[in-house]
Every structure is written in C-alpha cells, then in structure tokens.
Scaffold this motif. Structure first.
Motif, PDB file in Angstrom:
ATOM      1  N   PRO A   1     -13.875  -4.948 -12.318  1.00 28.80           N
ATOM      2  CA  PRO A   1     -12.500  -4.534 -11.989  1.00 28.80           C
ATOM      3  C   PRO A   1     -12.150  -3.169 -12.570  1.00 28.80           C
ATOM      4  CG  PRO A   1     -12.531  -6.729 -13.001  1.00 28.80           C
ATOM      5  CD  PRO A   1     -13.919  -6.205 -13.090  1.00 28.80           C
ATOM      6  N   ILE A   2     -12.658  -2.890 -13.778  1.00 26.62           N
ATOM      7  CA  ILE A   2     -12.380  -1.597 -14.406  1.00 26.62           C
ATOM      8  C   ILE A   2     -13.074  -0.484 -13.624  1.00 26.62           C
ATOM      9  CG2 ILE A   2     -12.693  -0.259 -16.535  1.00 26.62           C
ATOM     10  CD1 ILE A   2     -12.633  -3.007 -18.013  1.00 26.62           C
TER      11      ILE A   2
ATOM     12  N   TYR B   1       0.834  -1.210   0.000  1.00 30.72           N
ATOM     13  CA  TYR B   1       0.000   0.000   0.000  1.00 30.72           C
ATOM     14  C   TYR B   1       0.868   1.259   0.000  1.00 30.72           C
ATOM     15  CZ  TYR B   1      -2.705   3.837   1.911  1.00 30.72           C
ATOM     16  OH  TYR B   1      -3.248   5.072   2.121  1.00 30.72           O
TER      17      TYR B   1
ATOM     18  N   SER C   1      -9.017  -0.615   0.106  1.00 34.66           N
ATOM     19  CA  SER C   1      -8.226  -1.680  -0.516  1.00 34.66           C
ATOM     20  C   SER C   1      -7.892  -2.820   0.450  1.00 34.66           C
ATOM     21  CB  SER C   1      -6.941  -1.094  -1.126  1.00 34.66           C
ATOM     22  OG  SER C   1      -6.167  -0.440  -0.143  1.00 34.66           O
ATOM     23  N   ARG C   2      -8.493  -2.845   1.654  1.00 36.82           N
ATOM     24  CA  ARG C   2      -8.305  -4.000   2.558  1.00 36.82           C
ATOM     25  C   ARG C   2      -9.360  -5.042   2.207  1.00 36.82           C
ATOM     26  NH1 ARG C   2      -3.783  -3.547   2.752  1.00 36.82           N
ATOM     27  NH2 ARG C   2      -4.234  -1.892   1.311  1.00 36.82           N
ATOM     28  N   PRO C   3      -8.956  -6.221   1.744  1.00 34.46           N
ATOM     29  CA  PRO C   3      -9.958  -7.213   1.321  1.00 34.46           C
ATOM     30  C   PRO C   3     -10.862  -7.683   2.460  1.00 34.46           C
ATOM     31  CG  PRO C   3      -7.712  -8.103   1.184  1.00 34.46           C
ATOM     32  CD  PRO C   3      -7.573  -6.666   1.506  1.00 34.46           C
TER      33      PRO C   3
ATOM     34  N   THR D   1      -8.693   5.442  -9.044  1.00 33.74           N
ATOM     35  CA  THR D   1      -7.709   6.277  -9.739  1.00 33.74           C
ATOM     36  C   THR D   1      -8.238   7.695  -9.921  1.00 33.74           C
ATOM     37  OG1 THR D   1      -6.938   4.308 -10.892  1.00 33.74           O
ATOM     38  CG2 THR D   1      -6.249   6.424 -11.792  1.00 33.74           C
TER      39      THR D   1
ATOM     40  N   ARG E   1      -3.617  -5.919 -10.844  1.00 32.77           N
ATOM     41  CA  ARG E   1      -4.357  -7.070 -11.396  1.00 32.77           C
ATOM     42  C   ARG E   1      -3.863  -8.329 -10.699  1.00 32.77           C
ATOM     43  NH1 ARG E   1      -8.210  -4.711 -12.011  1.00 32.77           N
ATOM     44  NH2 ARG E   1      -6.962  -3.113 -11.063  1.00 32.77           N
ATOM     45  N   PRO E   2      -4.718  -9.010  -9.941  1.00 26.88           N
ATOM     46  CA  PRO E   2      -4.238 -10.186  -9.193  1.00 26.88           C
ATOM     47  C   PRO E   2      -3.714 -11.305 -10.090  1.00 26.88           C
ATOM     48  CG  PRO E   2      -6.634  -9.898  -8.966  1.00 26.88           C
ATOM     49  CD  PRO E   2      -6.131  -8.703  -9.697  1.00 26.88           C
TER      50      PRO E   2
ATOM     51  N   SER F   1      -5.325   9.233   1.469  1.00 23.96           N
ATOM     52  CA  SER F   1      -4.586   8.035   1.879  1.00 23.96           C
ATOM     53  C   SER F   1      -5.439   7.148   2.777  1.00 23.96           C
ATOM     54  CB  SER F   1      -3.304   8.429   2.618  1.00 23.96           C
ATOM     55  OG  SER F   1      -2.539   9.312   1.831  1.00 23.96           O
TER      56      SER F   1
ATOM     57  N   ILE G   1      -6.240  18.323 -16.657  1.00 26.64           N
ATOM     58  CA  ILE G   1      -6.503  17.090 -15.898  1.00 26.64           C
ATOM     59  C   ILE G   1      -7.876  17.165 -15.246  1.00 26.64           C
ATOM     60  CG2 ILE G   1      -5.700  15.586 -14.027  1.00 26.64           C
ATOM     61  CD1 ILE G   1      -2.895  16.536 -14.543  1.00 26.64           C
TER      62      ILE G   1
ATOM     63  N   LEU H   1      -8.159   5.435   0.618  1.00 24.64           N
ATOM     64  CA  LEU H   1      -7.611   4.387  -0.248  1.00 24.64           C
ATOM     65  C   LEU H   1      -7.171   3.166   0.555  1.00 24.64           C
ATOM     66  CD1 LEU H   1      -5.649   6.505  -2.892  1.00 24.64           C
ATOM     67  CD2 LEU H   1      -7.823   5.306  -3.186  1.00 24.64           C
ATOM     68  N   TRP H   2      -6.675   3.367   1.774  1.00 26.13           N
ATOM     69  CA  TRP H   2      -6.341   2.227   2.630  1.00 26.13           C
ATOM     70  C   TRP H   2      -7.611   1.441   2.978  1.00 26.13           C
ATOM     71  CZ3 TRP H   2      -2.432  -0.696   4.435  1.00 26.13           C
ATOM     72  CH2 TRP H   2      -2.661  -1.499   5.553  1.00 26.13           C
TER      73      TRP H   2
ATOM     74  N   TRP I   1      -2.487   0.146 -12.844  1.00 28.75           N
ATOM     75  CA  TRP I   1      -3.354  -0.920 -13.364  1.00 28.75           C
ATOM     76  C   TRP I   1      -2.596  -2.251 -13.386  1.00 28.75           C
ATOM     77  CZ3 TRP I   1      -8.262  -2.180 -14.508  1.00 28.75           C
ATOM     78  CH2 TRP I   1      -8.489  -3.272 -15.345  1.00 28.75           C
TER      79      TRP I   1
ATOM     80  N   TYR J   1     -11.110   0.084 -10.361  1.00 30.72           N
ATOM     81  CA  TYR J   1      -9.830   0.745 -10.646  1.00 30.72           C
ATOM     82  C   TYR J   1     -10.050   2.200 -11.058  1.00 30.72           C
ATOM     83  CZ  TYR J   1      -5.829   2.269 -13.365  1.00 30.72           C
ATOM     84  OH  TYR J   1      -4.806   3.015 -13.872  1.00 30.72           O
TER      85      TYR J   1
ATOM     86  N   SER K   1     -11.512  -9.844  -8.239  1.00 32.77           N
ATOM     87  CA  SER K   1     -10.382  -9.729  -9.151  1.00 32.77           C
ATOM     88  C   SER K   1      -9.807  -8.324  -9.172  1.00 32.77           C
ATOM     89  CB  SER K   1     -10.801 -10.133 -10.560  1.00 32.77           C
ATOM     90  OG  SER K   1     -11.619  -9.140 -11.117  1.00 32.77           O
ATOM     91  N   THR K   2     -10.281  -7.460  -8.264  1.00 35.84           N
ATOM     92  CA  THR K   2      -9.760  -6.102  -8.321  1.00 35.84           C
ATOM     93  C   THR K   2      -8.846  -5.791  -7.157  1.00 35.84           C
ATOM     94  OG1 THR K   2     -11.822  -5.416  -7.324  1.00 35.84           O
ATOM     95  CG2 THR K   2     -11.597  -5.162  -9.696  1.00 35.84           C
ATOM     96  N   MET K   3      -9.392  -5.581  -5.989  1.00 36.27           N
ATOM     97  CA  MET K   3      -8.554  -5.145  -4.870  1.00 36.27           C
ATOM     98  C   MET K   3      -8.510  -6.218  -3.804  1.00 36.27           C
ATOM     99  SD  MET K   3      -7.202  -2.152  -5.165  1.00 36.27           S
ATOM    100  CE  MET K   3      -7.050  -1.537  -6.823  1.00 36.27           C
TER     101      MET K   3
END
Lengths: 290, 290
Positions: free
Chosen positions: B162-163, A166, B225-227, B170, A226-227, B218, B128, B221-222, A222, B166, B288-290
């Motif tokens: 997954p897209i 992370y 992203s913890r499964p 992002t 991807r796992p 931060s 941007i 995002l933490w 990306w 992500y 399949s993503t995070m």
C-alpha cells in the motif's frame, strides 16, 4: 483480544496522522498570514497589492485547509455514531465555505489586476486555478443534487460516487499544485527573479510555506485512501436501533459495529429489501473508488 | 451474454482512455520540443541556456510520460497473459529509464547554473523537485529489493505494497505539480514578468503545455485507481497451466479468467499451500490500497 489491540493501534495511528495534518495545515495558514503581514504590507480592500494579499490567505485557509478537512470528515471515527445525512450536511457545508473563500480570493486577484491595469488570465496559474474553481462549483452542485437531496435514484448515486471521489481528490491535489505555482509567481513578481535567486529570508519563507502545503496534501490523501479507515457501512442499522425506532427511509443510521452478515436470513418486507439494495449499491459506488 | 457485453464495453472504455492518455502525453513531449527549438534556441551541452533546455524536454519525456506509462503498465489487459515477474521487470525498467532521464535533466539545470553563476536550490521548484528525485530513487530501490527479488518475506511485501502504490501515485502527481512550477518560473525568467502578462504566443504556448500535463496526469490517475481494471489475481495459475508444466516457485503465471475459488477443495502439498498464502497476502497488500 489481539484483534481489539490491533484495532486500537490502528485508531491511534489515525489520530496521530490527523493531529499531524491539523498541525501542518494550521502552520500553513499561520505562514500565509505572516507572509502577508510581515513581508507584504498587510490587508485592505482598495484595489492595491494589499487587496491582492487576501488571495493567498483565503486560498490557503479555505481552498487548502478547509477543503482538506472536508475530504476526510467522513473518516473521523467519533462521527460514525452520527447519521450519514448529518455528515453529508457537514461535508457539503465545509466545501461550501471553502468555495466561498476561494471565490472571494479569486475576486481579490481580479480586482487588484483591474485597479492596477494588469491583464487577467494570462498565466498558467490563472488557467488551472479558475478551471478548478468552476469544476469545484459543479462538483458541489452535483454532489448536493445527487447525494444530499433524496430524489436521485440509487443507481445514479452508485454510478456517480466513484467519479465524485476521484474528482474531489484530484481537485484537492490540483489546488495545492496551483498554490505552489502561485507562490512562485508572486515571490518572483514581488522580489524580482534576481533577488529570489539569492535566497533572501522571504524567499526561504515562502518555499517553506509551499513545502508545508505539499506535506498537508500528502497526509490528507493518505488518510483519504486507506480503505480500513472508511466510515463503516450502514448494514446493521435496524438491528441496533432502539426497539420501536423506525429506520429513516433514505438514510440509515450508522453504527460503529461491523458484523456484516448477521441478519442475512431475516425475513424482510419489500421496503426493507429495497433499503438493503440501496445500501449495497451505495457501498458498491464507494468501494469501487479508493 | 449481457455480462460479456458489459465486459467488452468496459474494455473499450479502457482502450479509449489509454489512447487519450498516450495522445496527450505524446503531444506534451512534442510541445516541449517545439518550445525549446522554436522559442528557446535548441539544444547543446555547453553550460549555456541550450544545455538547460534539456531540462524540460527530459523531464516531460521521462519523469512525466514514461513514469505515467510505468504507473499503468500492469493494467494493460493484453499483458495479463504474461508472467507477473516479467511485468515487474517492465515496471521497474520503465521507472529506471524515467529516473535516469530525470537525473540527466537535473544535472543539466545544475550545470547551466554553475556555468552562468546562478545559485542552485533557491527555488520552491528545486526544493520539491530534488526531494521527489531522491524519494523516487528510494522507491525504485525498495521496490526492486522487496517485490522483484525473491528474498523478501510475504508479510513484508504485503505491508509495503500500500505504501509503494500510494508513494508512486503521489510522486507522479508531485512531478507534474513541479513541472507546472518550473514552466511558470522559466517563462517569467525568459520573457520577464511584464512580457508574460501581455500573453505573447510563447506564454500561451507554455500554458497549453502545462494544461496538457494536468490532463495527462488526471487520465493516468483515473486509470490507475479503478479497481476493476486491476490485473486479475494469480489464483488459477496451476489449473490453467498446460499439463506437465510446473508452476514457478515465487511467481505464478497469471490468466485472464477470474473464477476465484474453483480449486478450493483440492488436496495440496505444503509448498502449494505456501504459494496460495503468498498470493493471498500479495492480494491483501494490493487490495488495501486503491
């Protein structure tokens, strides 16, 4: 056969993304060089603006491009036949190069400020940038101490791995954000706000550099998340080693196969059981992140 | 019992992080208000700089804070007893509010530029920023069309998930990066580069706002992203429904339990089998993503 074809297609997709990332990353480095030599008077190390010019070049080259490669280096399929230990050395080595270039880049900014009587550490760019350099240092030292050297217990490795991954990805993103702030700051200082607003060629040019950095970062993140592109686990190391070869004690050789439970019912020695548990924890640590 | 204690400890950690994120996010909104009212003359909608002042406030409030909540809303444990469909409405609703505020914020910047004869779209911030607003729009429409409405086939949902995840994370990071560029740009325009370099109170103040945004990002995002903080899968919906209740056709009720394969050998109807497959794919898409 259908499974194999899908695997090849997936491999092709990985290579296409890797090629794009390398191209965009390389283009970013070229643009930073063109910016400095075409518009900003080139390089020197004399306290002038030409010394500062090392700052964007080394940051884009080291802290963005090389760090980006370091982030995905375990995922390059042709490295899966190399030992995990070797790959850890390469990962740590690339990050060390990135850190050294970032430190030299930081010094060039301080040096220029001091020689020109410009204060240091007044900007948001400097606050976030210096924080990331320091945290990156800590990440490198803790990574070497825990994952590369053979002393850390398995449980510590498993506990640190999600944090390591992370922090690595977050710092990579933060470096790119900091670069975008830096580009904006520098172009306004160099041209004046009024001139930047008239979209001169140099303004458009550095905006393009910023956009390339964002694309590079998005591609790397990306690929890194991807796992199914992860380096396969080490599970079958012993079975596939040549007869008579002894498995390493802390690092198992990796293979490109993935038939997970083939040796589930093997009778095994205590050290073998410990090695398996080691792998299981390592896996747990890695799987629990991305 | 030890397992239960570990679960409670983990729950406590989630709540502590959530409280920190809410605190930091709330503080960011307050700081953006103080910046505008204390240093920048307050708000109005008349083409003046006071109209532009809506820009940072609405962006911090909507595009950062509310988007951040939308990102983690599925992970709030007390929502796991609500239906997935309800949570999708809340997720889409929060993102819609964030988008509307971001669009109004964008309009306020264009309006101010046009009234003051300042060109539009010359800066990296605008390039941007506008790109992210447009992509966020596309993400919202595709998300509603594929995941919320009941028409999309299961395979499309699994392929897009997954897209979707992500892109969402992002873009959230890109919004924060864009905010940092914007803060830097605005403070230099407002004070001049020379004054910003002398670290006046307003300079320090907006740097702190930038740092808070990075910390907020931060933390989110933490958490995202913890499964092990994911909303549990819907598998046991039917078993745990009150007797006589019929399961929904496209959305299964979720539960807080997690004993995955309890009903593996149940005889089941065709539609039930289809529902299971639906869930399996949905899971696949998410895992399949995070």
């Amino acid at each position: 056969a259908a499974h194999g074809a899908r695997k090849m297609e997936d491999y092709g997709r990985f290579l296409a993304l890797l090629a794009s990332a390398l191209l965009v990353g390389f283009a970013s480095v070229v643009l930073s060089l063109v910016w400095v030599f075409q518009y900003r008077g080139g390089l020197s190390w004399d306290g002038s603006e030409k010394e500062f010019n090392w700052h964007p070049i080394l940051m884009v080259m080291g802290f963005v491009f090389i760090q980006g490669i370091a982030v995905i280096v375990y995922r390059l399929p042709w490295t899966w036949k190399c030992s995990k230990l070797l790959m850890k050395f390469i990962h740590a080595g690339l990050n060390t190069i990135a850190l050294i270039l970032a430190i030299v880049a930081t010094v060039s900014a301080f040096d220029f400020h001091n020689a020109s009587n410009i204060p240091n550490m007044y900007s948001l760019h400097s606050w976030i940038g210096l924080t990331v350099v320091i945290l990156y240092c800590l990440q490198l030292f803790s990574g070497v101490a825990v994952f590369l050297l053979p002393f850390a217990p398995v449980r510590l490795r498993a506990a640190l791995m999600p944090i390591h991954v992370y922090s690595g990805l977050t710092m990579f993103a933060a470096v790119i954000a900091t670069a975008l702030i830096g580009i904006t700051e520098k172009i306004i200082f160099a041209l004046s706000a009024f001139s930047y607003q008239k979209s001169p060629p140099e303004g458009i040019f550095v905006n393009c550099l910023g956009v390339l950095l964002v694309i590079f970062g998005s591609l790397i993140l990306w690929m890194a998340s991807r796992p199914h592109w992860k380096r396969p686990p080490e599970e079958n190391a012993k079975i596939l080693s040549p007869i008579g070869a002894t498995p390493e004690s802390t690092e198992a050789e990796s293979t490109m196969t993935n038939s997970g439970n083939a040796d589930k019912s093997d009778p095994r020695s205590n050290t073998e059981a410990a090695r398996k548990e080691n792998i299981k924890f390592d896996e747990a640590g890695q799987r629990s992140t991305m």
